[in-house]
Enzyme design. Structure first.
Site, PDB file in Angstrom:
ATOM      1  N   ASN A   1      38.165  43.402  35.017  1.00 33.01           N
ATOM      2  CA  ASN A   1      38.707  44.758  35.136  1.00 33.01           C
ATOM      3  C   ASN A   1      40.223  44.785  35.017  1.00 33.01           C
ATOM      4  O   ASN A   1      40.908  43.864  35.457  1.00 33.01           O
ATOM      5  CB  ASN A   1      38.314  45.397  36.468  1.00 33.01           C
ATOM      6  CG  ASN A   1      36.860  45.823  36.478  1.00 33.01           C
ATOM      7  OD1 ASN A   1      36.117  45.509  35.546  1.00 33.01           O
ATOM      8  ND2 ASN A   1      36.455  46.526  37.517  1.00 33.01           N
ATOM      9  N   MET A   2      40.699  45.869  34.467  1.00 39.89           N
ATOM     10  CA  MET A   2      42.130  46.144  34.338  1.00 39.89           C
ATOM     11  C   MET A   2      42.896  45.661  35.571  1.00 39.89           C
ATOM     12  O   MET A   2      43.824  44.869  35.502  1.00 39.89           O
ATOM     13  CB  MET A   2      42.277  47.669  34.185  1.00 39.89           C
ATOM     14  CG  MET A   2      43.652  48.148  33.878  1.00 39.89           C
ATOM     15  SD  MET A   2      44.191  47.647  32.238  1.00 39.89           S
ATOM     16  CE  MET A   2      43.203  48.751  31.198  1.00 39.89           C
ATOM     17  N   LYS A   3      42.461  46.146  36.720  1.00 36.23           N
ATOM     18  CA  LYS A   3      43.171  45.932  37.981  1.00 36.23           C
ATOM     19  C   LYS A   3      43.264  44.461  38.386  1.00 36.23           C
ATOM     20  O   LYS A   3      44.248  44.029  38.998  1.00 36.23           O
ATOM     21  CB  LYS A   3      42.422  46.729  39.059  1.00 36.23           C
ATOM     22  CG  LYS A   3      43.095  46.768  40.402  1.00 36.23           C
ATOM     23  CD  LYS A   3      42.355  47.752  41.323  1.00 36.23           C
ATOM     24  CE  LYS A   3      41.689  47.006  42.465  1.00 36.23           C
ATOM     25  NZ  LYS A   3      40.877  47.825  43.334  1.00 36.23           N
ATOM     26  N   GLY A   4      42.226  43.696  38.040  1.00 30.84           N
ATOM     27  CA  GLY A   4      42.244  42.286  38.413  1.00 30.84           C
ATOM     28  C   GLY A   4      42.045  42.056  39.894  1.00 30.84           C
ATOM     29  O   GLY A   4      41.357  42.842  40.568  1.00 30.84           O
TER      30      GLY A   4
END
Ligand code: B12
Ligand code: B12
Ligand SMILES: Cc1ncc(COP(=O)(O)O)c(C=O)c1O
Ligand SMILES: Cc1ncc(COP(=O)(O)O)c(C=O)c1O
Lengths: 500, 246, 246, 500
Positions: free
Chosen positions: B126-129
């Site tokens: 995911n983008m957020k990591g």
């Protein structure tokens, strides 16, 4: 904020009784000295080392004076006189006595006094330098916020101890206590040199103090936190250990006015005399003394005997004042020893800890973890320790002995200590401001309990009259002769942590 | 390499101290307690002590023991299988992909079969990591497709084919009765059957996954706890370059 | 007797699950972690998993493991040494002493040598007793002399001679570096040297004392945790009667 | 007493929003039925068993009706009509359908309705008897004080589960939850018979329910405490599991109105329709439903997402009222999931737990232990669980899921459970009356935090509009045709725990 309504007049009355008791003991005891007080005096004057049988030279000199009936005038004068006569150092005098090359006689002339005074001044100068050094190191590396995490090492081997102490400091210990070998308290001499063979602990020797001090200074610089060192200033050599600690810059000492009497069957007079002298040294050296009230609860029930803890703290406080200590140097002891099976035991524990906090608002309270009710169930034990950690942070204790989940099993393994620190750090962090966010119900069970303990303490202290003789070490108590002289009290009682 | 024999450490070098706990399926009595001690002896512990023994009801009893391990291990003989590559940061990975592949790297990920624990694969993709490490979706040289939870192996493979994936990322968290081994074997069998195994870079991760285990299962790499997107991405582009060269 | 093989139990019969923790005297890295796993293997644990590994600073690292014990134990082969006697209550003991000895039984107790842990011996001897079990001082047919802490063996033996003791009770709590074994051996050597060993009933107790250990050390009985006055007293009078008869 | 000042008007407004949201969903969903609602109806009417391929007969019948386009009028009528025609039991009808010996057609005449009603009455009678039996058993053996200790068994094998459940009950468990095999929630049928091969849990089957119920009744009689049984009433067969649970006298069900949508990617309409039907059954059977808000915090941060928990609880409460549950049957979920490294995390946890307690004073709050921040460090984990236990007793939670120190490692071993119970019992006992002895500082950090979460909840609920379609199981949603009939709602919605 967690706070209890207490009757201040009651606290004052209890304190007055304690002051009266301590004062009377002091007056009585001031008439005698002890072999170990004199040995401590010699150590402070620079006598050290052992003979070919590993008997310390201070013992050889004091025994020599005792045999010749001269100890009642104080070892300082006799040695100083010989120094003047021979042009030797105190150490050279002691070596000559031990070798049978020199026989000491009285010597109370002004020259001897002057020499003794000069040595005392030099000695105090060294101790003052250590005090300043401590302050400087704290200035440089900083120190931890309270409660300070207090950890013990007890391998029996000073080099293993050092390894473990370094690791402990890296993991978060603020204070390292080197536990003493079983039985040392009843030795009437202090072992010598670096030692590797203790049982349940490591011998307290001056060299061991030095080695550990150096190691902790080093790791302290690394972790950016001054790491305090502590040991046991009790047993038959209490004042000598105080002297060694002052010289080697220990920061704390287990030093109780009654522990030896109650737990080591040491003669009362001996204990009290040794106490005053050792406390004086500790006071001057800026060392915090930790008292041993927690020990009461290992043999008595923690609820029934709660007032004995408070009573003893009040007496220890007064003794400490008489020896020149300031409140911050008073590590008054108490402990989380209520039976875990007792319904609402946690409430009573909170009440006791908060009571002590409020009665001694400036003291450096020393709070001890569960020991008696710890079992081989290390998992449950770890939870007992967590609740102890919680009470400590909620009631704002100062010196926090870490509970070990293996308390009932062995002296701590390195992992026991590691996990204990994690436990405390977690609880302290996650509850950081809890103490100022909760209040005890006014007139509730917790407050009632604290008031009851205070009331019992007051009546107990009001009733204490006088005490008996007997026990180990009485043969080391010597009535002072007229002309008895010791160069330290007048220096030490006026300086130290109080003024500088 | 010099030998490096070590033993557990309690409070003295080579004292071998270990802590042990277990349950025995018998009520507590002197015999079961002695049985517990003998088990520790059988494990090669000297002077084992049952420091706690408690009946648990219904024919079970619980023991805590300490003892001194006889066994020692020569660390110098241990070779840990490790994927060999240099861990780059996000920019480094992007630059390398751009340079060597000249197109986006396509990565398809999923938590396969019955496993629904997506937090781990999300952490990687995911983008957020996770823990401040951005995920693959945030890499502009990576096309990251996260299929989520309980994805059938067939479905995953179909999607990988459809997307012309370079890399497949699988997450396996549930390990009870070794179900993760079954699931992972199943996936690699299907890839094999589709003739895709050679073409794809096949990576697995999860709290009980090690690189060693992954290799045993025929995967190209395995990532355990505390892995982040840059670890996988660095491995993947490295592996891609290596294969290209071969 | 029928065989009774058992293994540790996690959640299924014979799964052999055990929990293990220890420290290694090396910093944490992949090699030391694998070393921890191999130690568990060496102990005979199948599929050992290092479920937690943490660096402790100063060249130490901590591990928690779970694994499946290969070892099993046949409980039917275990014989636990036990002092053989019937445990009577206080009145029963008193009556038996009165009947068989016709005088008070003399018991001298102490915590010997460097050991200062008196709570255990007090629990057995003091009037008040422990956990609601009265101590020997409260037995009107017993003359109980509790010498307390850190009593030299010589002193204890001298007192036993002086009091014409029937029984000596010793407590040993500190066990570090096996100091209790040294102390206990020392006492029994002195008794031997004084020619008293045969005459006296010699009993030791403490949290790490078992009857088996006591026997090995040449004592007549050993009592561990959760012993009470009536246990020791019942043993003592029983033993006295047995010796008389022999 | 631990109590927070909260703005009641805000609570009321939030509750109004939730009521509006739930009401609208209900109105929309009432127009459809689902395959599993119809299968549940058949089960309640007495259809059970599987065909030679292990396909349950309720599935065979419903699939048959679906194929023939008849399901939209409800399975009850079709089967009842066939019963009348053939003079068979519902089971015989189902067997014949499965064997291909019988083809069902519509059948909406009054006779069919009467037969369906009669069967429904009989079924409700049985469930009412089970309810009475529960009350009687509690009357006989008594029940535990709250918080009730809730333990899971998850061996995959019902017979091992039973062993462990018995042991757990002896050790102090008040509730036993049999965890379901990984993946069962996405099966569109309920497995049959006693099972021994699950992964991460044991299949929920009627026979497994029965076996466990019998075992717990037995051990409950022995320990003198009624032991509650719980399982998962969620996934694609939610109403059928409700039916099985009602028949076999389960006492609690994990039954959330949104869990399937959020965590299992199940179609929204399917979930909501299934929800209403299964809650109605649970309500009637006197079963406590446990909602799954705690799950939110396993993927989101427990501080950031605290308001989503409260918002969901408010919606679950309204859905529950619509299905006829009383507040005591609402086991609204929340969890101790704040990061242990967060400074003052314990204070925020106290604030959240107490907030929920005060917003739902009569609900049977279900409080979940730390899971997400548990690690392989079982020792630290055990302390995390101890603090969770503490918050639970201080804020007077009702259903207390025991935290396992091995949470990050494996489904519980028997010793994990044993130690978890000891942990909770110790904390609950030693802090028995703490909740009534401490107060939160008025206007302090804890209170401020609770007020902030409440405010966020209010605005979140005010903003919720409408929701999308998609996800698994939509093919099982069937618009009701005119003449659709189900004999249960009118019976179940008026009786049950509300009145009896
Ligand atoms: C959150 C959680 C859930 C959530 C999952 C929500 C979600 N959307 O993921 C919910 C509540 C739904 C859930 C349900 C269940 N769970 Co669960 N759950 C957990 C929990 C608490 C945390 C897992 C987690 O999120 N960890 C955080 C992530 C970031 O860590 P991670 O997965 O290890 O990922 C890291 C690395 O491993 C790696 N990684 C992981 N995957 C990948 C993939 C690749 C390609 C790479 C490179 C790296 C990588 O990188 C990540 C970041 O560093 C654990 C217990 C615990 N504390 O570990 C139990 C746990 C994993 N669950 C467990 C079980 C049994 C279940 C259930 C089966 C129980 C049941 N019968 O109801 C169900 C069913 C789920 C299913 N069908 O799979 C067990 C597994 C036991 C075992 N060893 O087999 C555990 C250990 C709890 C327990 N002790 O019982 N669970
Ligand atoms: C209380 C205590 C103390 C008190 C003792 C007070 C006193 N007057 O006894 C004080 C504070 C003085 C103390 C000091 C020390 N202690 Co200490 N202490 C404990 C503690 C907390 C409890 C022991 C206890 O009282 N148990 C309760 C009694 C009732 O149990 P028990 O002794 O097992 O007795 C029962 C049975 O064993 C049996 N039994 C015992 N004796 C006998 C005898 C007979 C004849 C029979 C029939 C039965 C019997 O019956 C009893 C009743 O059922 C333990 C830790 C723990 N939780 O166990 C540490 C512990 C025993 N102490 C320990 C140590 C190391 C010390 C010190 C050496 C530390 C130091 N260096 O300063 C000192 C020095 C003491 C010395 N010289 O021996 C270690 C021992 C480690 C080891 N295995 O070797 C322990 C385990 C703590 C630790 N983890 O480090 N201690
Ligand atoms: C004040 C005090 N002195 C000394 C000790 C240590 O005992 P020992 O005299 O055996 O060194 C303790 C132990 O807790 C203590 O509290
Ligand atoms: C409400 C609810 N349903 C079901 C489950 C179980 O998940 P599954 O759908 O895998 O059975 C949970 C798990 O916590 C839950 O909270």
């Amino acid at each position: 904020m967690a706070h209890l309504q207490l009757d201040q007049a009651r606290i004052d009355r209890a304190r007055d009784s304690a002051r009266r008791i301590a004062g009377r003991v002091f007056d009585d005891m001031d008439r005698s000295t002890t072999t170990t007080v004199e040995r401590a005096t010699l150590r402070l004057m620079g006598v050290d080392g052992v003979d070919e049988n590993q008997v310390p030279l201070p013992n050889r000199v004091v025994d020599h004076l005792l045999e010749r009936g001269l100890l009642n005038r104080g070892a300082a004068l006799a040695v100083a006189a010989a120094m003047n006569e021979q042009g030797w150092t105190a150490q050279q005098v002691a070596e000559a006595v031990a070798a049978g090359r020199l026989v000491l006689d009285g010597g109370d002339d002004t020259a001897a006094r002057n020499t003794a005074d000069a040595l005392a001044a030099q000695s105090c100068e060294h101790i003052a330098t250590q005090r300043a050094q401590r302050a400087a190191l704290i200035g440089n590396s900083g120190e931890a916020p309270q409660p300070w995490l207090y950890l013990i090492v007890a391998t029996g081997n000073i080099y293993e101890d050092i390894k473990q102490a370094r690791a402990a400091a890296e993991q978060g210990a603020d204070i390292v206590a080197v536990i003493r070998s079983t039985g040392q308290s009843l030795l009437d001499y202090v072992p010598y040199g670096a030692t590797t063979e203790g049982f349940g602990g490591t011998y307290a020797t001056q060299e061991n103090f030095r080695l550990m001090r150096a190691a902790l200074d080093e790791v302290g610089a690394k972790v950016g936190r001054y790491i305090r060192l502590t040991n046991y200033c009790s047993g038959l050599c209490m004042p000598e250990i105080a002297a060694m600690g002052a010289i080697e810059r220990l920061d704390m000492m287990l030093n109780d006015s009654m522990y030896g009497i109650i737990f080591r069957d040491i003669n009362m007079q001996r204990t009290f005399i040794d106490q005053f002298f050792s406390r004086m040294i500790n006071g001057y050296a800026g060392i915090i003394i930790n008292t041993g009230e927690d020990n009461y609860l290992t043999t008595a029930d923690a609820v029934d005997a709660a007032h004995t803890v408070l009573a003893s703290q009040m007496i220890n406080e007064q003794f400490a004042y008489l020896s020149g200590l300031v409140p911050e140097q008073m590590g008054l002891g108490h402990a989380f020893e209520i039976n875990p099976e007792l319904e609402n035991g946690f409430l009573w524990e909170l009440a006791h800890a908060q009571l002590v906090r409020q009665v001694f608002p400036e003291a450096s309270l020393k709070y001890m973890p569960p020991t008696k009710h710890m079992t081989g169930n290390i998992f449950k034990g770890h939870v007992q320790d967590a609740l102890f950690n919680m009470v400590s942070t909620v009631t704002k204790q100062n010196i926090h002995l870490l509970g070990m989940m293996t308390e009932a099993i062995h002296t701590p393994f390195i992992q026991d200590r590691f996990l204990a620190i994690q436990n405390a750090r977690y609880v302290f962090g996650t509850m950081r401001d809890l103490h100022s966010e909760i209040e005890f119900k006014s007139g509730g069970l917790i407050e009632q309990r604290a008031q009851a303990v205070l009331a019992e303490t007051e009546s107990m202290l009001a009733e204490i009259k006088r005490t008996a003789t007997g026990g180990k070490g009485l043969d080391g108590v010597i009535a002072k002769a007229p002309g008895y002289y010791n160069p330290f009290p007048k220096r030490m009682l006026q300086g130290g942590a109080r003024h500088g | 390499m010099a030998e490096q024999w070590i033993k557990p450490y309690g409070d003295t070098q080579d004292d071998g101290r270990v802590q042990l706990s277990f349950t025995l399926p018998v009520p507590l009595d002197e015999v079961s307690k002695e049985g517990a001690r003998r088990l520790a002896l059988a494990m090669g512990l000297d002077e084992p002590a049952v420091v706690h023994a408690e009946d648990m009801g219904q024919g079970f009893s619980f023991y805590v023991l300490y003892g001194q391990s006889k066994h020692r291990i020569d660390l110098s003989t241990i070779q840990v299988a490790k994927p060999e590559f240099e861990v780059l940061d996000k920019d480094g990975v992007n630059a390398l992909i751009a340079e060597k592949m000249g197109r986006k790297m396509v990565v398809v990920g999923a938590c396969i079969e019955t496993d629904a624990h997506t937090v781990g694969i999300d952490a990687i993709m995911n983008m957020k990591g996770y823990n401040g490490h951005k995920g693959l979706e945030s890499y502009h040289e990576v096309r990251a497709i996260n299929m989520g939870a309980q994805v059938d192996s067939e479905e995953l493979v179909a999607r990988a084919i459809e997307e012309q994936a370079d890399v497949i990322l699988v997450s396996q968290v549930v390990t009870q009765k070794n179900i993760h081994l079954d699931n992972l074997t199943r996936l690699s069998d299907i890839l094999e059957a589709e003739g895709m195994r050679e073409r794809i870079i096949l990576v697995v991760g999860g709290p009980r996954i090690s690189h060693e285990l992954a290799k045993e299962l025929g995967y190209d790499a395995g990532f355990g706890p505390k892995s982040y997107a840059e670890d996988v991405a660095s491995f993947a582009i490295n592996e891609w370059i290596k294969r290209k060269a071969a």
